[in-house]
Design an enzyme around this catalytic site. Structure first.
Site, PDB file in Angstrom:
ATOM      1  N   TYR A 165      -5.322  12.501   0.743  1.00 40.68           N
ATOM      2  CA  TYR A 165      -5.675  11.090   0.863  1.00 40.68           C
ATOM      3  C   TYR A 165      -5.651  10.628   2.316  1.00 40.68           C
ATOM      4  O   TYR A 165      -6.196   9.570   2.651  1.00 40.68           O
ATOM      5  CB  TYR A 165      -4.743  10.234  -0.001  1.00 40.68           C
ATOM      6  N   LYS A 172      -3.609   1.747   2.824  1.00 36.55           N
ATOM      7  CA  LYS A 172      -3.395   1.073   1.541  1.00 36.55           C
ATOM      8  C   LYS A 172      -1.961   0.532   1.431  1.00 36.55           C
ATOM      9  O   LYS A 172      -1.733  -0.506   0.794  1.00 36.55           O
ATOM     10  CB  LYS A 172      -3.682   2.026   0.384  1.00 36.55           C
ATOM     11  N   THR A 203     -16.355   7.472  -7.989  1.00 39.36           N
ATOM     12  CA  THR A 203     -17.253   6.557  -7.294  1.00 39.36           C
ATOM     13  C   THR A 203     -17.799   7.228  -6.040  1.00 39.36           C
ATOM     14  O   THR A 203     -17.308   8.278  -5.606  1.00 39.36           O
ATOM     15  CB  THR A 203     -16.517   5.274  -6.889  1.00 39.36           C
TER      16      THR A 203
END
Length: 264
Positions: A165, A172, A203
């Site tokens: 990530y 985030k 997505t």
């Protein structure tokens, strides 16, 4: 049936009469699209935005199906957010909820070690993915005189070191902290602020993550529901938080991930 119920009363779960701005529509498979479809189904009147003119061809069919104006907004461009909010307010007459669904980082910084991330890449990721929400809140606040809801999208990587990530994890984490501070600052004006934290969804934005297929596979194997969540499920949570049914809630990060966050 309750004999004393007023059949003409509006359900607190309805968004009829609510006006919403949803920022970050990419295509029919984006999280913003799921939120827009759910809000529209509950009666909300919407204005949507996408990144640039190139994105219009992909986002346009979503907006058209919902009879919602589609505007272009690149949050890195000076005045773009200001112009977006101004146009949205002009079309809607005010705002009752805002959904921020924007996240981006340079591929090299996203796929490399956080320790090796470039200062420029880190700052761009923070500006686009986090600080743009603070700016959006500031711009929308004067147009939400009757209160309302401000939502953004996070991920488990804000709280845990999720493999691959990269730099988006710290970004985030900052976004979730920003939600708490905005909730504290804007609460007296009747504005509620939340982060929605979906599980992995295929997505276009997620496709930039290394080994995203492995991330989805682990979510299916380990989450209590043993499956991925859908765009509709994320959208319905966002619609709930946008409406009066969630009027007593603010400042939270709310997971919609099949329960994966409790076992990981």
């Amino acid at each position: 049936m309750n004999p004393n119920a007023n059949p003409g009363a509006t359900s607190p779960f309805s968004l009829a009469g609510k006006r919403g701005l949803i920022v970050g529509l990419a295509n029919e498979h984006s999280i913003a699209a799921g939120c827009a479809r759910a809000a529209h189904a509950l009666g909300a009147k919407l204005v949507l935005s996408c990144l640039n003119d190139k994105a219009v061809s992909y986002a346009g069919p979503v907006a058209g199906a919902l009879d919602a104006p589609l505007l272009v907004c690149d949050v890195e461009q000076d005045g773009a957010l200001e112009n977006l909010v101004q146009q949205a307010v002009a079309q809607l007459g005010g705002l009752d909820f805002v959904i921020h669904s924007i996240a981006w980082a340079p591929l090299a910084d996203l796929r490399g070690r956080v320790a090796d991330s470039s200062a420029e890449g880190f700052l761009r990721a923070m500006n686009i993915s986090c600080h743009s929400f603070a700016r959006l809140a500031r711009l929308c606040e004067p147009h939400m005189a009757s209160g309302g809801s401000l939502l953004t999208m996070s991920y488990l990587g804000a709280d845990e070191a999720v493999p691959h990530y990269g730099v988006m994890g710290p970004v985030k984490a900052a976004l979730e902290s920003l939600v708490r501070y905005l909730a504290a600052e804007l609460g007296p004006q009747g504005l509620r602020v939340h982060a929605v934290s979906p599980g992995p969804i295929p997505t276009r934005a997620a496709s930039g993550l290394e080994d995203f297929d492995g991330l989805m596979r682990r979510a299916v194997e380990r989450s209590p529901l043993r499956r991925l969540v859908t765009l509709d499920e994320v959208g319905r949570l966002a619609a709930f938080l946008a409406g009066d049914a969630a009027s007593g809630m603010t400042g939270q990060t709310i997971y919609v991930d099949g329960g994966y966050h409790i076992v990981n």
